[in-house]
Design a protein around this motif. Sequence first.
Motif, PDB file in Angstrom:
ATOM      1  N   LEU A 137      18.012  40.916 -23.051  1.00 14.70           N
ATOM      2  CA  LEU A 137      19.287  40.455 -22.516  1.00 14.70           C
ATOM      3  C   LEU A 137      20.137  41.608 -21.981  1.00 14.70           C
ATOM      4  O   LEU A 137      21.032  41.394 -21.168  1.00 14.70           O
ATOM      5  N   ASP A 138      19.866  42.812 -22.454  1.00 13.12           N
ATOM      6  CA  ASP A 138      20.683  43.966 -22.068  1.00 13.12           C
ATOM      7  C   ASP A 138      20.047  44.848 -20.998  1.00 13.12           C
ATOM      8  O   ASP A 138      20.710  45.719 -20.420  1.00 13.12           O
ATOM      9  N   GLY A 139      18.774  44.668 -20.752  1.00 17.62           N
ATOM     10  CA  GLY A 139      18.128  45.524 -19.759  1.00 17.62           C
ATOM     11  C   GLY A 139      16.653  45.209 -19.639  1.00 17.62           C
ATOM     12  O   GLY A 139      16.164  44.193 -20.140  1.00 17.62           O
ATOM     13  N   TRP A 140      15.925  46.123 -18.971  1.00 23.16           N
ATOM     14  CA  TRP A 140      14.507  45.929 -18.684  1.00 23.16           C
ATOM     15  C   TRP A 140      13.689  46.478 -19.843  1.00 23.16           C
ATOM     16  O   TRP A 140      13.792  47.656 -20.177  1.00 23.16           O
ATOM     17  N   VAL A 141      12.886  45.627 -20.444  1.00 18.64           N
ATOM     18  CA  VAL A 141      12.080  46.002 -21.605  1.00 18.64           C
ATOM     19  C   VAL A 141      10.636  46.204 -21.158  1.00 18.64           C
ATOM     20  O   VAL A 141      10.001  45.289 -20.620  1.00 18.64           O
ATOM     21  N   GLU A 142      10.134  47.400 -21.374  1.00 19.80           N
ATOM     22  CA  GLU A 142       8.782  47.743 -20.921  1.00 19.80           C
ATOM     23  C   GLU A 142       7.732  47.236 -21.899  1.00 19.80           C
ATOM     24  O   GLU A 142       7.930  47.259 -23.119  1.00 19.80           O
ATOM     25  N   ARG A 143       6.593  46.799 -21.335  1.00 18.20           N
ATOM     26  CA  ARG A 143       5.475  46.382 -22.175  1.00 18.20           C
ATOM     27  C   ARG A 143       4.179  46.716 -21.443  1.00 18.20           C
ATOM     28  O   ARG A 143       4.157  46.857 -20.216  1.00 18.20           O
ATOM     29  N   THR A 144       3.099  46.837 -22.222  1.00 20.67           N
ATOM     30  CA  THR A 144       1.780  47.149 -21.672  1.00 20.67           C
ATOM     31  C   THR A 144       0.807  46.075 -22.101  1.00 20.67           C
ATOM     32  O   THR A 144       0.687  45.784 -23.298  1.00 20.67           O
ATOM     33  N   ASP A 145       0.108  45.478 -21.147  1.00 20.21           N
ATOM     34  CA  ASP A 145      -0.809  44.391 -21.484  1.00 20.21           C
ATOM     35  C   ASP A 145      -2.147  44.950 -21.959  1.00 20.21           C
ATOM     36  O   ASP A 145      -2.366  46.177 -21.946  1.00 20.21           O
ATOM     37  N   PRO A 146      -3.092  44.116 -22.405  1.00 20.87           N
ATOM     38  CA  PRO A 146      -4.377  44.602 -22.930  1.00 20.87           C
ATOM     39  C   PRO A 146      -5.198  45.401 -21.933  1.00 20.87           C
ATOM     40  O   PRO A 146      -6.101  46.145 -22.322  1.00 20.87           O
ATOM     41  N   ASN A 147      -4.917  45.260 -20.633  1.00 18.78           N
ATOM     42  CA  ASN A 147      -5.628  46.046 -19.619  1.00 18.78           C
ATOM     43  C   ASN A 147      -4.914  47.340 -19.269  1.00 18.78           C
ATOM     44  O   ASN A 147      -5.303  48.035 -18.334  1.00 18.78           O
ATOM     45  N   GLY A 148      -3.856  47.656 -20.015  1.00 16.82           N
ATOM     46  CA  GLY A 148      -3.130  48.890 -19.780  1.00 16.82           C
ATOM     47  C   GLY A 148      -2.131  48.818 -18.649  1.00 16.82           C
ATOM     48  O   GLY A 148      -1.574  49.841 -18.235  1.00 16.82           O
ATOM     49  N   MET A 456      13.488  22.110 -26.347  1.00 19.09           N
ATOM     50  CA  MET A 456      13.536  23.419 -25.690  1.00 19.09           C
ATOM     51  C   MET A 456      14.452  24.357 -26.477  1.00 19.09           C
ATOM     52  O   MET A 456      15.241  23.930 -27.311  1.00 19.09           O
ATOM     53  N   TYR A 457      14.307  25.657 -26.184  1.00 20.79           N
ATOM     54  CA  TYR A 457      15.307  26.630 -26.603  1.00 20.79           C
ATOM     55  C   TYR A 457      16.260  26.787 -25.419  1.00 20.79           C
ATOM     56  O   TYR A 457      15.914  27.437 -24.418  1.00 20.79           O
ATOM     57  N   PRO A 458      17.450  26.191 -25.490  1.00 21.15           N
ATOM     58  CA  PRO A 458      18.312  26.155 -24.297  1.00 21.15           C
ATOM     59  C   PRO A 458      18.600  27.519 -23.672  1.00 21.15           C
ATOM     60  O   PRO A 458      18.524  27.669 -22.448  1.00 21.15           O
ATOM     61  N   LEU A 459      18.936  28.517 -24.488  1.00 20.54           N
ATOM     62  CA  LEU A 459      19.285  29.819 -23.908  1.00 20.54           C
ATOM     63  C   LEU A 459      18.099  30.425 -23.166  1.00 20.54           C
ATOM     64  O   LEU A 459      18.276  31.138 -22.176  1.00 20.54           O
ATOM     65  N   HIS A 460      16.905  30.165 -23.651  1.00 16.70           N
ATOM     66  CA  HIS A 460      15.693  30.657 -22.994  1.00 16.70           C
ATOM     67  C   HIS A 460      15.557  30.052 -21.603  1.00 16.70           C
ATOM     68  O   HIS A 460      15.067  30.704 -20.675  1.00 16.70           O
ATOM     69  N   ARG A 461      16.013  28.790 -21.458  1.00 16.89           N
ATOM     70  CA  ARG A 461      15.971  28.120 -20.165  1.00 16.89           C
ATOM     71  C   ARG A 461      17.126  28.549 -19.264  1.00 16.89           C
ATOM     72  O   ARG A 461      17.006  28.507 -18.037  1.00 16.89           O
ATOM     73  N   PHE A 462      18.248  28.922 -19.870  1.00 16.03           N
ATOM     74  CA  PHE A 462      19.417  29.275 -19.059  1.00 16.03           C
ATOM     75  C   PHE A 462      19.172  30.518 -18.208  1.00 16.03           C
ATOM     76  O   PHE A 462      19.550  30.563 -17.040  1.00 16.03           O
ATOM     77  N   VAL A 463      18.576  31.551 -18.812  1.00 15.45           N
ATOM     78  CA  VAL A 463      18.432  32.838 -18.116  1.00 15.45           C
ATOM     79  C   VAL A 463      17.363  32.751 -17.035  1.00 15.45           C
ATOM     80  O   VAL A 463      16.520  31.848 -17.022  1.00 15.45           O
ATOM     81  N   ASN A 464      17.396  33.722 -16.138  1.00 17.84           N
ATOM     82  CA  ASN A 464      16.337  33.875 -15.130  1.00 17.84           C
ATOM     83  C   ASN A 464      15.392  34.986 -15.587  1.00 17.84           C
ATOM     84  O   ASN A 464      15.811  36.137 -15.727  1.00 17.84           O
ATOM     85  N   TRP A 465      14.154  34.648 -15.812  1.00 19.62           N
ATOM     86  CA  TRP A 465      13.171  35.631 -16.275  1.00 19.62           C
ATOM     87  C   TRP A 465      12.603  36.379 -15.062  1.00 19.62           C
ATOM     88  O   TRP A 465      12.019  35.776 -14.171  1.00 19.62           O
ATOM     89  N   VAL A 466      12.803  37.704 -15.078  1.00 17.05           N
ATOM     90  CA  VAL A 466      12.379  38.545 -13.947  1.00 17.05           C
ATOM     91  C   VAL A 466      11.464  39.637 -14.451  1.00 17.05           C
ATOM     92  O   VAL A 466      11.680  40.193 -15.533  1.00 17.05           O
ATOM     93  N   VAL A 467      10.414  39.948 -13.687  1.00 17.17           N
ATOM     94  CA  VAL A 467       9.465  40.989 -14.076  1.00 17.17           C
ATOM     95  C   VAL A 467       9.397  42.065 -12.991  1.00 17.17           C
ATOM     96  O   VAL A 467       9.351  41.759 -11.797  1.00 17.17           O
ATOM     97  N   ASP A 468       9.422  43.293 -13.424  1.00 16.17           N
ATOM     98  CA  ASP A 468       9.157  44.475 -12.579  1.00 16.17           C
ATOM     99  C   ASP A 468       7.765  44.949 -12.970  1.00 16.17           C
ATOM    100  O   ASP A 468       7.581  45.540 -14.037  1.00 16.17           O
ATOM    101  N   ASP A 469       6.777  44.693 -12.123  1.00 17.03           N
ATOM    102  CA  ASP A 469       5.378  44.867 -12.491  1.00 17.03           C
ATOM    103  C   ASP A 469       4.757  46.053 -11.780  1.00 17.03           C
ATOM    104  O   ASP A 469       4.834  46.160 -10.553  1.00 17.03           O
ATOM    105  N   ASP A 470       4.137  46.959 -12.535  1.00 19.95           N
ATOM    106  CA  ASP A 470       3.461  48.131 -11.957  1.00 19.95           C
ATOM    107  C   ASP A 470       1.972  47.897 -11.713  1.00 19.95           C
ATOM    108  O   ASP A 470       1.271  48.802 -11.262  1.00 19.95           O
ATOM    109  N   ALA A 471       1.474  46.709 -12.047  1.00 18.82           N
ATOM    110  CA  ALA A 471       0.014  46.474 -11.955  1.00 18.82           C
ATOM    111  C   ALA A 471      -0.462  46.667 -10.521  1.00 18.82           C
ATOM    112  O   ALA A 471       0.188  46.222  -9.576  1.00 18.82           O
TER     113      ALA A 471
END
Length: 471
Positions: A137-148, A456-471
């Motif tokens: 909710l506060d910023g961009w959270v980085e994650r790495t998938d099983p393929n790196g 549903m989880y209402p707050l989860h539906r309220f926000v816009n889910w955005v991804v910055d993808d390096d793949a």
Amino acid sequence: MTLTESIADTTTTKIRVPHFVRGKLIWGDDSEYLSRDFGVPFVTPKIEFNELFVPRTQQGPAFDVPVSDIIDFLVETAAHLTLEKNEYLQESLEMTLQVSALPRRIIENTFARPGQFLTRKALEYRLEKTFGDVDVLDGWVERTDPNGRVSRIRAFPPRLVHMLAGNSPSAAMTSIADAALTKAVNVFKMPSADPFTTVAVLRTMADIAPGHPVLQSMSAVYWRGGDEKVENILYRSQYFDKLVAWGGGAAIENAAKYAGPGFQLISFDPKVSMSVIGREAFESEETLREVAELAAKDVTIFNQDACLAARHICVEGNLEQVDRFCALLVDRMGVDRDFTSAVGPKPAADIRDAVEGMRFLEPEYRVWGAFDGRGLVVRSPEMVDFHPTNKTVNVIPVDSMRDAASLATVATQTVGVYPTHRKAEIRDDLATAGVQRVVRLGSAMTGSMGSPHDGMYPLHRFVNWVVDDDA
């Protein structure tokens, strides 16, 4: 100018309802409307659309505010939302009494409800259960998938129009909190059954911190639902992302026609709730009386003007047993409770006509009570074809709880079950039928924090889910 002073100043009998636009209280008598329940006239200022919009080229005022700071603000606000000390809520109460079918005592009790949900622990717990990692909710959270492959995710602050529910003043308080937690830019469409509480809460927030970014993100205005001159402008993707809609069937159908690419509908549809009572209720007369009391509590919530109020009760037993339950139930429906009045609005003509016809069909059908607003119980071999309301409940004998589950549909919201341990016996069947919530009989009004609502989880539906993808 206070709400009560505004009435004293006018030479008409019309109530003056102010708007609140991004930190500013606005009075005016440009438009006239009628309240939902009693047709009481009230007037509002003209809606200045340009003042409601934050251009798409700009981030919302609360965009960079940490969620922890927003929680601080909500907790401080909640501390000031005490009816005994808050003049805005006191004024809202007096005004609401003129347009609402609920009595003073019940409205007063509703003002106290959000207090248990607007504590720091409750807000943090809800965010954790909804988002898992609240940092999204506060910023961009980085994650790495099983393929790196690396990506960054953010629950991006949305732009929301809210059609607020009108059956409880507490809905305004909780909707404002939801909107704040997602850092949204918000327009609240106030309901005609209560066009006062939303402004009262926002005025309270303005007294605490008039320039707070959360407050600058919120506007509360009124227009008549279905008014295309307003909705054709507001319900557009260039201004807002989503419409969060509470309301009856006609209101939701009207809202649905605006949904399209770039503008989503998050609908809290009108629901019908029910109860399922096992044969254990008949183990003793004392147990049966206890079960009748629990069932009556669920039936009469807000005098049955709530989605979670039971309208159908399936009882596992023979006719003699079920009739004993019905006689006890109707007696307990005519009782004052925190969110129920002993005498509520009388059943409508269609219910009276249908029930009168059933009196000639005994013993297959049987009726207890009267059309006086204290309670009416109709026992039938299958669900009645009218909508039970105004403290009217339909009791259906069943051979087993699984038979009861087959009567649930996707429009069934809450199901209260007795005895509690038998919830596990039918919850999968109920969920398969479309039910969203299974509770202990008598506890429909009591919800666990951090749980889904309407599937549903209402707050989860309220926000816009955005991804910055390096793949």
